[in-house]
Design a protein around this motif. Structure first.
Motif, mmCIF file in Angstrom:
data_model
loop_
_atom_site.group_PDB
_atom_site.id
_atom_site.type_symbol
_atom_site.label_atom_id
_atom_site.label_comp_id
_atom_site.label_asym_id
_atom_site.label_seq_id
_atom_site.Cartn_x
_atom_site.Cartn_y
_atom_site.Cartn_z
ATOM 1 N N ASN A 59 0.825 -1.221 0.000
ATOM 2 C CA ASN A 59 0.000 0.000 0.000
ATOM 3 C C ASN A 59 0.853 1.262 0.000
ATOM 4 O O ASN A 59 0.618 2.193 0.771
ATOM 5 N N GLY A 60 1.883 1.244 -0.842
ATOM 6 C CA GLY A 60 2.713 2.443 -1.020
ATOM 7 C C GLY A 60 3.836 2.580 -0.010
ATOM 8 O O GLY A 60 4.667 3.480 -0.141
ATOM 9 N N LYS A 61 3.886 1.687 0.997
ATOM 10 C CA LYS A 61 4.927 1.835 2.029
ATOM 11 C C LYS A 61 6.000 0.757 1.863
ATOM 12 O O LYS A 61 5.679 -0.435 1.858
ATOM 13 N N PRO A 62 7.262 1.172 1.723
ATOM 14 C CA PRO A 62 8.326 0.178 1.519
ATOM 15 C C PRO A 62 8.798 -0.454 2.828
ATOM 16 O O PRO A 62 8.955 0.229 3.840
ATOM 17 N N ILE A 63 9.024 -1.745 2.775
ATOM 18 C CA ILE A 63 9.616 -2.473 3.903
ATOM 19 C C ILE A 63 10.877 -3.121 3.340
ATOM 20 O O ILE A 63 10.830 -3.719 2.252
ATOM 21 N N VAL A 64 11.999 -3.022 4.074
ATOM 22 C CA VAL A 64 13.253 -3.568 3.562
ATOM 23 C C VAL A 64 13.878 -4.541 4.555
ATOM 24 O O VAL A 64 13.476 -4.587 5.716
ATOM 25 N N GLU A 65 14.857 -5.290 4.052
ATOM 26 C CA GLU A 65 15.579 -6.340 4.788
ATOM 27 C C GLU A 65 14.731 -7.614 4.816
ATOM 28 O O GLU A 65 13.648 -7.641 5.412
ATOM 29 N N SER A 66 15.280 -8.669 4.202
ATOM 30 C CA SER A 66 14.488 -9.887 3.983
ATOM 31 C C SER A 66 13.865 -10.448 5.271
ATOM 32 O O SER A 66 12.697 -10.853 5.279
ATOM 33 N N VAL A 67 14.635 -10.456 6.369
ATOM 34 C CA VAL A 67 14.114 -11.054 7.603
ATOM 35 C C VAL A 67 12.950 -10.214 8.139
ATOM 36 O O VAL A 67 11.923 -10.740 8.578
ATOM 37 N N ILE A 68 13.125 -8.916 8.064
ATOM 38 C CA ILE A 68 12.075 -8.003 8.550
ATOM 39 C C ILE A 68 10.839 -8.112 7.649
ATOM 40 O O ILE A 68 9.698 -8.129 8.135
ATOM 41 N N ILE A 69 11.069 -8.236 6.350
ATOM 42 C CA ILE A 69 9.933 -8.334 5.418
ATOM 43 C C ILE A 69 9.134 -9.611 5.691
ATOM 44 O O ILE A 69 7.898 -9.582 5.749
ATOM 45 N N VAL A 70 9.838 -10.734 5.863
ATOM 46 C CA VAL A 70 9.103 -11.998 6.065
ATOM 47 C C VAL A 70 8.345 -11.960 7.395
ATOM 48 O O VAL A 70 7.209 -12.436 7.490
ATOM 49 N N GLN A 71 8.939 -11.326 8.408
ATOM 50 C CA GLN A 71 8.200 -11.185 9.683
ATOM 51 C C GLN A 71 6.980 -10.280 9.490
ATOM 52 O O GLN A 71 5.905 -10.544 10.032
ATOM 53 N N TYR A 72 7.135 -9.228 8.706
ATOM 54 C CA TYR A 72 6.019 -8.314 8.422
ATOM 55 C C TYR A 72 4.889 -9.075 7.715
ATOM 56 O O TYR A 72 3.721 -8.992 8.101
ATOM 57 N N ILE A 73 5.275 -9.848 6.708
ATOM 58 C CA ILE A 73 4.279 -10.637 5.964
ATOM 59 C C ILE A 73 3.536 -11.567 6.927
ATOM 60 O O ILE A 73 2.313 -11.697 6.894
ATOM 61 N N ASP A 74 4.299 -12.200 7.819
ATOM 62 C CA ASP A 74 3.690 -13.151 8.748
ATOM 63 C C ASP A 74 2.730 -12.449 9.715
ATOM 64 O O ASP A 74 1.709 -13.013 10.099
ATOM 65 N N GLU A 75 3.076 -11.212 10.086
ATOM 66 C CA GLU A 75 2.192 -10.471 11.006
ATOM 67 C C GLU A 75 0.951 -9.958 10.303
ATOM 68 O O GLU A 75 -0.163 -10.035 10.825
ATOM 69 N N VAL A 76 1.123 -9.424 9.094
ATOM 70 C CA VAL A 76 -0.018 -8.795 8.401
ATOM 71 C C VAL A 76 -0.982 -9.863 7.871
ATOM 72 O O VAL A 76 -2.195 -9.702 7.966
ATOM 73 N N TRP A 77 -0.432 -10.938 7.314
ATOM 74 C CA TRP A 77 -1.284 -12.013 6.789
ATOM 75 C C TRP A 77 -1.178 -13.206 7.764
ATOM 76 O O TRP A 77 -0.714 -14.293 7.399
ATOM 77 N N SER A 78 -1.592 -12.970 8.985
ATOM 78 C CA SER A 78 -1.346 -13.950 10.048
ATOM 79 C C SER A 78 -2.243 -15.186 9.928
ATOM 80 O O SER A 78 -1.897 -16.256 10.421
ATOM 81 N N GLY A 79 -3.367 -15.049 9.259
ATOM 82 C CA GLY A 79 -4.317 -16.160 9.192
ATOM 83 C C GLY A 79 -3.849 -17.299 8.303
ATOM 84 O O GLY A 79 -4.128 -18.478 8.557
ATOM 85 N N GLU A 80 -3.107 -16.963 7.271
ATOM 86 C CA GLU A 80 -2.711 -17.949 6.251
ATOM 87 C C GLU A 80 -1.336 -18.532 6.575
ATOM 88 O O GLU A 80 -0.370 -17.770 6.719
ATOM 89 N N SER A 81 -1.189 -19.839 6.650
ATOM 90 C CA SER A 81 0.117 -20.486 6.830
ATOM 91 C C SER A 81 1.061 -19.732 7.756
ATOM 92 O O SER A 81 2.061 -19.180 7.298
ATOM 93 N N PRO A 82 0.779 -19.673 9.071
ATOM 94 C CA PRO A 82 1.685 -18.961 9.970
ATOM 95 C C PRO A 82 3.111 -19.499 9.872
ATOM 96 O O PRO A 82 3.315 -20.708 9.743
ATOM 97 N N LEU A 83 4.074 -18.584 9.898
ATOM 98 C CA LEU A 83 5.471 -19.003 9.712
ATOM 99 C C LEU A 83 6.212 -19.111 11.043
ATOM 100 O O LEU A 83 6.863 -20.104 11.318
ATOM 101 N N LEU A 84 6.124 -18.073 11.876
ATOM 102 C CA LEU A 84 6.804 -18.138 13.175
ATOM 103 C C LEU A 84 5.947 -18.947 14.144
ATOM 104 O O LEU A 84 4.720 -18.794 14.168
ATOM 105 N N PRO A 85 6.592 -19.804 14.939
ATOM 106 C CA PRO A 85 5.825 -20.625 15.894
ATOM 107 C C PRO A 85 5.131 -19.753 16.940
ATOM 108 O O PRO A 85 5.552 -18.616 17.176
ATOM 109 N N THR A 86 4.103 -20.287 17.588
ATOM 110 C CA THR A 86 3.400 -19.515 18.623
ATOM 111 C C THR A 86 4.207 -19.480 19.927
ATOM 112 O O THR A 86 4.117 -18.522 20.676
#
Ligand SMILES: N[C@@H](CCC(=O)N[C@@H](CS)C(=O)NCC(=O)O)C(=O)O
Length: 221
Positions: A59-86
């Motif tokens: 939505n127009g906002k850049p996120i950088v650094e692969s580890v941070i991006i994948v954590q961001y993806i996991d937080e924003v789309w938390s319902g689908e295939s969670p990546l980080l363990p609970t």
């Protein structure tokens, strides 16, 4: 800019992590491959500090650094295939070994490509990852750290399923044998067969071509 756009480059192991995460979660996105030898305005504006890929624009906002991006993806789309363990301790373990991959394994591979690291040093790091697998992954549940499905650490390590054979083929790296590191061997086989990873990853042949073309740069010539 609405939606999700990934600025990446074809073989970049950092970019491949993000691509795999997007595919695993089924997130619709546009790919904007970047020419890293002639960086475009969008890349320079969206990652002004490092000027590197990957960049995820959401939505127009850049996120950088692969580890941070994948954590961001996991937080924003938390319902689908969670990546980080609970479990918080397990989350810490996934983050620790991700840090290990970026600081030790990758550093060793980069130095190997420049002729500054021995194969033994690489094998030592590889064996430490094998131990992590024995500790964190449940072999009966499946070949990944996440068991039958890819979790955070699986995504972080997945690009090496083509990078390690690529470096082996072009620069003589000798990975540990299947007997020495059976869990890692199974993991890399499972990555190569996984639908999302298969879609995202270049073939080993394509990676070898890239490495042949870049070997003079890696060797600092
Ligand atoms: N720590 C960063 C590293 C990103 C990185 O090194 N990207 C490389 C491609 S693999 C790049 O854009 N290189 C261009 C440059 O160094 O000018 C991450 O995890 O995203």
């Amino acid at each position: 800019m609405d939606g999700v756009t990934l600025l990446s480059s074809r073989v970049s192991h950092f970019s491949l992590r993000v691509k795999i995460a997007l595919l695993l979660k089924g997130i619709e996105h546009d790919d904007l491959p970047q020419d890293l030898r002639n960086k475009g305005q969008l890349l320079l504006e969206s990652n002004p500090i490092h000027k590197k890929v990957p960049v995820l624009i959401h939505n127009g906002k850049p996120i950088v650094e692969s580890v941070i991006i994948v954590q961001y993806i996991d937080e924003v789309w938390s319902g689908e295939s969670p990546l980080l363990p609970t479990d918080a301790f397990l989350r810490a373990e996934h983050r620790f070994w991700t840090d290990f991959i970026d600081k030790k394994l990758l550093d060793c591979l980069m130095r190997f490509m420049r002729g500054d690291a021995t194969n033994e040093e690489f094998i030592e790091n590889y064996e430490l990852l094998e131990e992590a697998f024995t500790k964190l992954g449940n072999e009966e549940e499946g070949p990944f750290f996440g068991g039958a499905r890819m979790a955070f650490l699986d995504v972080m390590l997945a690009p090496y399923a083509v990078w390690i054979p690529g470096i082996a083929g072009v620069m003589g790296l000798k990975p540990a044998s299947q007997e020495q590191c059976p869990r890692l061997h199974n993991f890399f086989q499972a990555v190569l067969a996984h639908p999302a990873a298969k879609l995202a990853l270049p073939t080993v042949e394509a990676l070898k071509e890239f490495l042949v073309a870049r070997s003079a740069v890696y060797r600092g010539k």
